[in-house]
Design a protein around this motif. Structure first.
Motif, PDB file in Angstrom:
ATOM      1  N   TYR A 115       0.822  -1.214   0.000  1.00  0.00           N
ATOM      2  CA  TYR A 115       0.000   0.000   0.000  1.00  0.00           C
ATOM      3  C   TYR A 115       0.854   1.262   0.000  1.00  0.00           C
ATOM      4  CZ  TYR A 115      -3.736  -3.286   0.531  1.00  0.00           C
ATOM      5  OH  TYR A 115      -4.597  -4.338   0.299  1.00  0.00           O
ATOM      6  N   TYR A 116       2.004   1.226   0.664  1.00  0.00           N
ATOM      7  CA  TYR A 116       2.918   2.363   0.544  1.00  0.00           C
ATOM      8  C   TYR A 116       3.397   2.507  -0.900  1.00  0.00           C
ATOM      9  CZ  TYR A 116       3.434   2.842   5.659  1.00  0.00           C
ATOM     10  OH  TYR A 116       3.231   3.062   6.994  1.00  0.00           O
ATOM     11  N   ARG A 117       3.622   1.370  -1.548  1.00  0.00           N
ATOM     12  CA  ARG A 117       4.067   1.387  -2.944  1.00  0.00           C
ATOM     13  C   ARG A 117       3.020   2.042  -3.841  1.00  0.00           C
ATOM     14  NH1 ARG A 117       2.813  -3.751  -6.696  1.00  0.00           N
ATOM     15  NH2 ARG A 117       3.504  -2.895  -8.691  1.00  0.00           N
ATOM     16  N   ILE A 118       1.750   1.710  -3.622  1.00  0.00           N
ATOM     17  CA  ILE A 118       0.692   2.359  -4.394  1.00  0.00           C
ATOM     18  C   ILE A 118       0.697   3.854  -4.110  1.00  0.00           C
ATOM     19  CG2 ILE A 118      -1.796   2.486  -4.778  1.00  0.00           C
ATOM     20  CD1 ILE A 118      -1.928  -0.495  -3.949  1.00  0.00           C
ATOM     21  N   GLY A 119       1.003   4.233  -2.882  1.00  0.00           N
ATOM     22  CA  GLY A 119       1.052   5.640  -2.527  1.00  0.00           C
ATOM     23  C   GLY A 119       2.122   6.399  -3.287  1.00  0.00           C
ATOM     24  N   ARG A 120       3.285   5.776  -3.536  1.00  0.00           N
ATOM     25  CA  ARG A 120       4.328   6.491  -4.271  1.00  0.00           C
ATOM     26  C   ARG A 120       4.118   6.432  -5.785  1.00  0.00           C
ATOM     27  NH1 ARG A 120       6.465   3.722  -8.376  1.00  0.00           N
ATOM     28  NH2 ARG A 120       7.232   1.648  -7.818  1.00  0.00           N
ATOM     29  N   TYR A 121       3.142   5.628  -6.242  1.00  0.00           N
ATOM     30  CA  TYR A 121       2.870   5.452  -7.669  1.00  0.00           C
ATOM     31  C   TYR A 121       2.425   6.771  -8.308  1.00  0.00           C
ATOM     32  CZ  TYR A 121       0.668   3.477 -11.870  1.00  0.00           C
ATOM     33  OH  TYR A 121       0.310   3.191 -13.164  1.00  0.00           O
ATOM     34  N   VAL A 178      21.214 -16.427 -14.981  1.00  0.00           N
ATOM     35  CA  VAL A 178      20.567 -15.342 -14.239  1.00  0.00           C
ATOM     36  C   VAL A 178      19.929 -14.362 -15.219  1.00  0.00           C
ATOM     37  CG1 VAL A 178      22.719 -14.011 -14.104  1.00  0.00           C
ATOM     38  CG2 VAL A 178      20.867 -13.548 -12.470  1.00  0.00           C
ATOM     39  N   VAL A 179      18.744 -13.893 -14.862  1.00  0.00           N
ATOM     40  CA  VAL A 179      18.043 -12.884 -15.653  1.00  0.00           C
ATOM     41  C   VAL A 179      17.993 -11.588 -14.858  1.00  0.00           C
ATOM     42  CG1 VAL A 179      15.863 -12.209 -16.733  1.00  0.00           C
ATOM     43  CG2 VAL A 179      16.652 -14.596 -16.884  1.00  0.00           C
ATOM     44  N   MET A 180      18.598 -10.551 -15.398  1.00  0.00           N
ATOM     45  CA  MET A 180      18.444  -9.207 -14.856  1.00  0.00           C
ATOM     46  C   MET A 180      17.137  -8.631 -15.406  1.00  0.00           C
ATOM     47  SD  MET A 180      22.311  -7.856 -15.713  1.00  0.00           S
ATOM     48  CE  MET A 180      21.858  -6.134 -15.364  1.00  0.00           C
ATOM     49  N   HIS A 181      16.288  -8.106 -14.508  1.00  0.00           N
ATOM     50  CA  HIS A 181      15.051  -7.533 -15.049  1.00  0.00           C
ATOM     51  C   HIS A 181      14.605  -6.321 -14.237  1.00  0.00           C
ATOM     52  CE1 HIS A 181      12.027  -9.611 -12.260  1.00  0.00           C
ATOM     53  NE2 HIS A 181      13.111 -10.319 -12.013  1.00  0.00           N
ATOM     54  N   TRP A 182      13.871  -5.472 -14.904  1.00  0.00           N
ATOM     55  CA  TRP A 182      13.428  -4.204 -14.325  1.00  0.00           C
ATOM     56  C   TRP A 182      12.170  -3.755 -15.053  1.00  0.00           C
ATOM     57  CZ3 TRP A 182      17.944  -5.203 -16.907  1.00  0.00           C
ATOM     58  CH2 TRP A 182      18.019  -4.740 -18.226  1.00  0.00           C
ATOM     59  N   GLY A 183      11.489  -2.769 -14.473  1.00  0.00           N
ATOM     60  CA  GLY A 183      10.261  -2.254 -15.052  1.00  0.00           C
ATOM     61  C   GLY A 183      10.462  -0.904 -15.706  1.00  0.00           C
ATOM     62  N   GLY A 184       9.368  -0.134 -15.771  1.00  0.00           N
ATOM     63  CA  GLY A 184       9.395   1.157 -16.437  1.00  0.00           C
ATOM     64  C   GLY A 184       9.380   2.306 -15.457  1.00  0.00           C
ATOM     65  N   VAL A 185       8.677   3.376 -15.811  1.00  0.00           N
ATOM     66  CA  VAL A 185       8.691   4.563 -14.959  1.00  0.00           C
ATOM     67  C   VAL A 185       8.062   4.280 -13.603  1.00  0.00           C
ATOM     68  CG1 VAL A 185       8.760   6.262 -16.820  1.00  0.00           C
ATOM     69  CG2 VAL A 185       6.552   5.424 -16.029  1.00  0.00           C
ATOM     70  N   ASP A 186       7.091   3.375 -13.539  1.00  0.00           N
ATOM     71  CA  ASP A 186       6.382   3.161 -12.274  1.00  0.00           C
ATOM     72  C   ASP A 186       6.617   1.792 -11.659  1.00  0.00           C
ATOM     73  OD1 ASP A 186       4.528   1.373 -13.692  1.00  0.00           O
ATOM     74  OD2 ASP A 186       3.655   3.204 -14.505  1.00  0.00           O
ATOM     75  N   GLY A 187       7.275   0.867 -12.358  1.00  0.00           N
ATOM     76  CA  GLY A 187       7.517  -0.468 -11.827  1.00  0.00           C
ATOM     77  C   GLY A 187       8.956  -0.632 -11.393  1.00  0.00           C
ATOM     78  N   TRP A 188       9.212  -0.477 -10.089  1.00  0.00           N
ATOM     79  CA  TRP A 188      10.589  -0.462  -9.593  1.00  0.00           C
ATOM     80  C   TRP A 188      10.994  -1.854  -9.116  1.00  0.00           C
ATOM     81  CZ3 TRP A 188      10.816   4.939  -6.713  1.00  0.00           C
ATOM     82  CH2 TRP A 188      10.459   5.936  -7.638  1.00  0.00           C
ATOM     83  N   PRO A 212      17.537   3.578 -14.868  1.00  0.00           N
ATOM     84  CA  PRO A 212      17.904   4.977 -14.637  1.00  0.00           C
ATOM     85  C   PRO A 212      16.676   5.874 -14.478  1.00  0.00           C
ATOM     86  CG  PRO A 212      19.324   4.039 -16.307  1.00  0.00           C
ATOM     87  CD  PRO A 212      18.272   3.000 -16.010  1.00  0.00           C
ATOM     88  N   GLY A 213      16.741   6.748 -13.480  1.00  0.00           N
ATOM     89  CA  GLY A 213      15.647   7.669 -13.212  1.00  0.00           C
ATOM     90  C   GLY A 213      14.658   7.183 -12.187  1.00  0.00           C
ATOM     91  N   THR A 214      14.799   5.931 -11.736  1.00  0.00           N
ATOM     92  CA  THR A 214      13.844   5.389 -10.777  1.00  0.00           C
ATOM     93  C   THR A 214      14.563   4.823  -9.562  1.00  0.00           C
ATOM     94  OG1 THR A 214      13.800   3.122 -11.665  1.00  0.00           O
ATOM     95  CG2 THR A 214      12.326   4.734 -12.687  1.00  0.00           C
ATOM     96  N   GLY A 215      13.831   4.726  -8.456  1.00  0.00           N
ATOM     97  CA  GLY A 215      14.311   4.055  -7.261  1.00  0.00           C
ATOM     98  C   GLY A 215      15.696   4.475  -6.831  1.00  0.00           C
ATOM     99  N   GLU A 216      16.590   3.494  -6.691  1.00  0.00           N
ATOM    100  CA  GLU A 216      17.931   3.735  -6.186  1.00  0.00           C
ATOM    101  C   GLU A 216      18.995   3.787  -7.293  1.00  0.00           C
ATOM    102  OE1 GLU A 216      18.419   1.980  -1.881  1.00  0.00           O
ATOM    103  OE2 GLU A 216      17.425   0.455  -3.122  1.00  0.00           O
ATOM    104  N   ASN A 217      18.575   3.846  -8.545  1.00  0.00           N
ATOM    105  CA  ASN A 217      19.566   4.001  -9.611  1.00  0.00           C
ATOM    106  C   ASN A 217      20.174   5.391  -9.512  1.00  0.00           C
ATOM    107  OD1 ASN A 217      20.763   4.514 -12.359  1.00  0.00           O
ATOM    108  ND2 ASN A 217      19.930   2.478 -12.743  1.00  0.00           N
ATOM    109  N   GLY A 252      13.507  -5.992 -19.895  1.00  0.00           N
ATOM    110  CA  GLY A 252      13.011  -4.685 -19.491  1.00  0.00           C
ATOM    111  C   GLY A 252      11.559  -4.522 -19.882  1.00  0.00           C
ATOM    112  N   GLY A 253      10.750  -3.986 -18.963  1.00  0.00           N
ATOM    113  CA  GLY A 253       9.332  -3.801 -19.216  1.00  0.00           C
ATOM    114  C   GLY A 253       8.955  -2.346 -19.382  1.00  0.00           C
ATOM    115  N   SER A 254       8.003  -2.074 -20.271  1.00  0.00           N
ATOM    116  CA  SER A 254       7.459  -0.744 -20.506  1.00  0.00           C
ATOM    117  C   SER A 254       8.581   0.224 -20.896  1.00  0.00           C
ATOM    118  CB  SER A 254       6.686  -0.271 -19.263  1.00  0.00           C
ATOM    119  OG  SER A 254       5.937   0.882 -19.534  1.00  0.00           O
ATOM    120  N   PHE A 255       8.636   1.401 -20.263  1.00  0.00           N
ATOM    121  CA  PHE A 255       9.667   2.381 -20.626  1.00  0.00           C
ATOM    122  C   PHE A 255      11.065   1.836 -20.349  1.00  0.00           C
ATOM    123  CE2 PHE A 255      10.990   7.063 -20.601  1.00  0.00           C
ATOM    124  CZ  PHE A 255      10.585   7.282 -21.907  1.00  0.00           C
TER     125      PHE A 255
END
Length: 408
Positions: A115-121, A178-188, A212-217, A252-255
């Motif tokens: 729910y905190y995650r939805i809050g930062r969305y 191993v698979v490195m994976h990440w989301g887009g602007v809103d999926g961290w 890049p541009g999200t979370g702890e990157n 990589g997903g979305s953006f």
């Protein structure tokens, strides 16, 4: 021809009628207005248990939060979802006092995180959303103590800062790929659990990180050479003893799909497979696509086109649409000269009717260099989603392709 509206209209009042836009690369598109609060609430309820960021929410909790949401102001949104996060976080203390199991306490932390995650969305572009993100991160790490496979927080030194990722290695498999994976602007990186679990079931280790541009990157999306944060992660994974660093895939997903496509060229010798699911390549970074997409036509985005513009501006490190339109074309893989080069095996996946990224960005990958693969969902929207193909089904296709490419 665009119709101007006031800030208040953009928040909650629909235009009297839709507009039809004929722009280069955008043919006969019926535009949408900014979404009303009631429209957003209906969409939220439709996503519970199915779609991001509500796939792990419960209908009872969501209904309770929606009753308290009276506007789409970003800090109000963050605060209302944060209240539900706080309810579940408070439960963790009571559970500990009652002698509950570590698993039960971890589950309450995960619910709080959700729910905190939805809050930062979608992004931490306001003080309230940044606060929600900090609470989400804290609760995620508490919940992760009971993850199976165990989650290791990996901190990789990077240019005076660090790249942070989460490594999970399925048990009973000696040195898996191993698979490195990440989301887009809103999926961290904290939001990738479902895809990680699908990969683990296929016998693949996972390394999730923020684009890049999200979370702890430590870099922004538009920083020159921002893909070097991924290269730093590859450096680390390549020399570990618990995984096979010679068999690395990226997804990589979305953006964030853009970075998987770029890494297929930049790291062609070090990765075995790359998946661009719904990401841009060239056309999606041009003004004739971006201007209508970010002001009118992003109909599938939860909080409407203005929210998508806010999110992409945030990750790009710019403040206005005009600034974004200036910097975005520099990201084109065609203009950068990558498309003509050899790439690692590359799969492009998207829906033909995506209104956030043009389907032409799938096709252009097929027009240059060595052969690529693609799966286009003819009735699909962003990421390929359609009534006939949900997130789990599409992920299954991608996981199967990655497993086959990383098998030997």
């Amino acid at each position: 021809m665009a119709t101007k509206r006031t800030k208040q209209e953009g928040r909650g009042s629909p235009l009297s009628s839709p507009l039809t836009v004929d722009a280069p690369g955008v043919t006969n598109v019926v535009t949408t207005c900014e979404r009303t609060l009631d429209e957003v609430k209906r969409d939220v309820l439709g996503r519970v248990g199915k779609r991001s960021p509500f796939e792990d929410a419960t209908r009872e909790d969501v209904a309770a939060v929606l009753r308290g949401i009276t506007s789409l102001d970003p800090d109000h949104w963050a605060g209302q979802w944060g209240k539900m996060g706080a309810v579940h976080e408070a439960r963790t203390g009571q559970l500990a006092l009652d002698g509950a199991s570590a698993e039960a306490i971890a589950d309450a932390h995960f619910r709080a995180f959700n729910y905190y995650r939805i809050g930062r969305y979608p992004v931490t572009s306001t003080p309230g959303k940044m606060t929600a993100y900090r609470h989400a991160l804290r609760n995620f790490l508490q919940a992760a103590r009971c993850f199976d496979p165990p989650l290791e927080v990996v901190e990789i030194p990077f240019e005076g800062s660090k790249v942070v990722g989460y490594l999970q290695v399925p048990p009973g498999i000696a040195r898996p790929p191993v698979v490195m994976h990440w989301g887009g602007v809103d999926g961290w990186k904290e939001d990738r659990n479902r895809n990680s679990r699908a990969l683990h079931r296929a016998g693949l280790a996972t390394f999730t990180m923020d684009m890049p541009g999200t979370g702890e990157n430590p870099l922004r999306y538009a920083d020159p050479g921002a893909e070097r944060t991924f290269s730093a992660a590859i450096d680390h994974l390549a020399v570990r003893g618990d995984i096979d660093g010679s068999r690395i895939g990226v997804w990589g997903g979305s953006f964030g799909g853009y970075w998987a496509a770029k890494l297929a060229f930049v790291e062609a010798k070090r990765i075995r497979a790359a998946v661009n699911q719904g990401g841009g390549v060239h056309y999606g970074f041009q003004e004739n696509w971006l201007r209508p997409a970010l002001t009118r036509t992003a109909s599938q985005y939860l909080l409407g086109p203005a929210s998508l513009l806010d999110a992409r501006s945030y990750v790009m490190g710019v403040k206005t649409l005009d600034a974004l339109l200036q910097v975005a074309p520099t990201l084109s893989l065609k203009h950068q000269g990558w498309l003509q080069r050899e790439s690692a095996p590359l799969l492009a996946v998207n829906g033909k009717k995506d209104d956030q990224q043009p389907i032409e960005d799938v096709y252009i990958l097929l027009e240059y260099g060595n052969p690529k693969e693609a799966r286009v969902y003819p009735e699909g929207g962003h990421m390929g989603r359609s009534p006939d193909a949900n997130d789990a089904q599409i992920a299954g296709l991608i996981v199967g392709w990655l497993k086959s490419r990383l098998a030997t």
